[in-house]
Design a protein around this motif. Structure first.
Motif, mmCIF file in Angstrom:
data_model
loop_
_atom_site.group_PDB
_atom_site.id
_atom_site.type_symbol
_atom_site.label_atom_id
_atom_site.label_comp_id
_atom_site.label_asym_id
_atom_site.label_seq_id
_atom_site.Cartn_x
_atom_site.Cartn_y
_atom_site.Cartn_z
ATOM 1 N N PRO A 123 -3.799 0.834 11.354
ATOM 2 C CA PRO A 123 -4.847 -0.187 11.381
ATOM 3 C C PRO A 123 -4.353 -1.492 10.779
ATOM 4 C CG PRO A 123 -5.244 1.322 9.575
ATOM 5 C CD PRO A 123 -4.071 1.880 10.352
ATOM 6 N N LEU A 124 -5.135 -2.550 11.022
ATOM 7 C CA LEU A 124 -4.717 -3.892 10.608
ATOM 8 C C LEU A 124 -5.673 -4.506 9.601
ATOM 9 C CD1 LEU A 124 -3.723 -4.775 14.156
ATOM 10 C CD2 LEU A 124 -2.276 -5.520 12.292
ATOM 11 N N MET A 125 -5.094 -5.294 8.705
ATOM 12 C CA MET A 125 -5.860 -6.107 7.758
ATOM 13 C C MET A 125 -5.380 -7.544 7.846
ATOM 14 S SD MET A 125 -5.916 -5.965 3.591
ATOM 15 C CE MET A 125 -7.553 -5.827 2.931
ATOM 16 N N MET A 126 -6.325 -8.485 7.953
ATOM 17 C CA MET A 126 -6.006 -9.905 7.929
ATOM 18 C C MET A 126 -6.314 -10.448 6.537
ATOM 19 S SD MET A 126 -5.047 -10.488 11.069
ATOM 20 C CE MET A 126 -4.510 -8.772 11.268
ATOM 21 N N SER A 127 -5.414 -11.283 6.002
ATOM 22 C CA SER A 127 -5.611 -11.842 4.665
ATOM 23 C C SER A 127 -5.474 -13.356 4.719
ATOM 24 C CB SER A 127 -4.583 -11.263 3.690
ATOM 25 O OG SER A 127 -4.702 -11.860 2.418
ATOM 26 N N GLY A 128 -6.570 -14.059 4.386
ATOM 27 C CA GLY A 128 -6.535 -15.521 4.359
ATOM 28 C C GLY A 128 -7.922 -16.087 4.149
ATOM 29 N N GLY A 129 -8.068 -16.963 3.175
ATOM 30 C CA GLY A 129 -9.377 -17.525 2.853
ATOM 31 C C GLY A 129 -9.671 -18.812 3.597
#
Length: 253
Positions: A123-129
């Motif tokens: 699975p994937l996780m995106m990180s960025g505010g």
């Protein structure tokens, strides 16, 4: 955030070199020797950092993590539990798309992550505010592009981070809630050493999946000794990474 932005614009090329040229103009009548030195540093720095051969060599010093060869992709499921993609800015209000879009660098990361996902099933996780405090978050934009253009879903979104350290800190907090501590990390090759350092400091076991290597043969005429605008942009990113790698151990423990 605004102060950090302005300081980076003043220090990093071309801003820092333009300041040296301005200082040379201001000092020319009273301190000609100092003015000549500032002019030499300003113009010489602009020339050097616009050379593809300089980009190539600098990248070789910074890009320390090897690439994952395609034969390794299916085995990632035995080494990690999730693929984490770090955001890389946005392009503002492109009329062709009708909204803000992930930057070209971020799109490279998404394309690579989609291939890793299909090969490994992770699975994937995106990180960025928020970018300059403007919604939507980088994570939300990347997740939308990943779904619409690559038909790949995102399971988790970390939407608070503003720096690489915060990417790691907030991503690790979300993953710990799921009992996850082994990750595949996707980012540019030059950014990977700093990102890897940050994520490992959060207690995560990290498999580095770098891309966008610049320390390869530049394939330019005359061996890359002719200046070009793209090289200046690349040099600025590499210098930012060099400064980040030097300063992060002093700023974060």
């Amino acid at each position: 955030m605004e102060l950090r932005f302005f300081l980076k614009q003043l220090i990093l090329p071309p801003g820092g070199f333009f300041l040296l040229i301005l200082l040379a103009w201001l000092c020319w009548s009273r301190r000609p020797s100092l003015a000549a030195l500032c002019l030499l540093l300003g113009l010489g720095g602009l020339w050097l950092m616009s050379l593809p051969v300089v980009v190539e060599q600098a990248a070789r010093w910074l890009e320390r993590e090897p690439a994952l060869v395609e034969a390794q992709w299916p085995q990632l499921a035995q080494r990690a539990e999730v693929i984490v993609v770090i955001g890389s800015g946005r392009e503002e209000a492109d009329p062709a798309w009708g909204s803000d879009q992930p930057s070209a660098t971020a799109l490279e990361r998404l394309r690579y992550a989609a291939r890793l996902h299909r090969a490994s099933g992770l699975p994937l996780m995106m990180s960025g505010g928020l970018h300059y405090d403007q919604p939507p978050s980088e994570a939300a934009m990347m997740a939308e592009v990943l779904q619409r253009d690559f038909s790949v879903p995102t399971r988790w979104q970390e939407e608070r981070s503003r720096t690489t350290w915060e990417n790691a800190e907030y991503s690790a907090a979300l993953l710990r809630e799921q009992g996850i501590r082994r990750v595949v990390l996707v980012t540019q090759a030059a950014h990977m050493p700093r990102a890897l350092w940050c994520f490992e400091r959060q207690g995560l076991d990290v498999v580095a999946a770098p891309l966008g290597f610049l320390g390869v043969a530049n394939a330019r005429p005359l061996g890359g000794w002719l200046p070009e605008g793209k090289a200046l942009w690349q040099s600025t990113r590499l210098l930012n990474e060099a400064l980040g790698q030097a300063l992060y151990p002093l700023l974060y423990r």
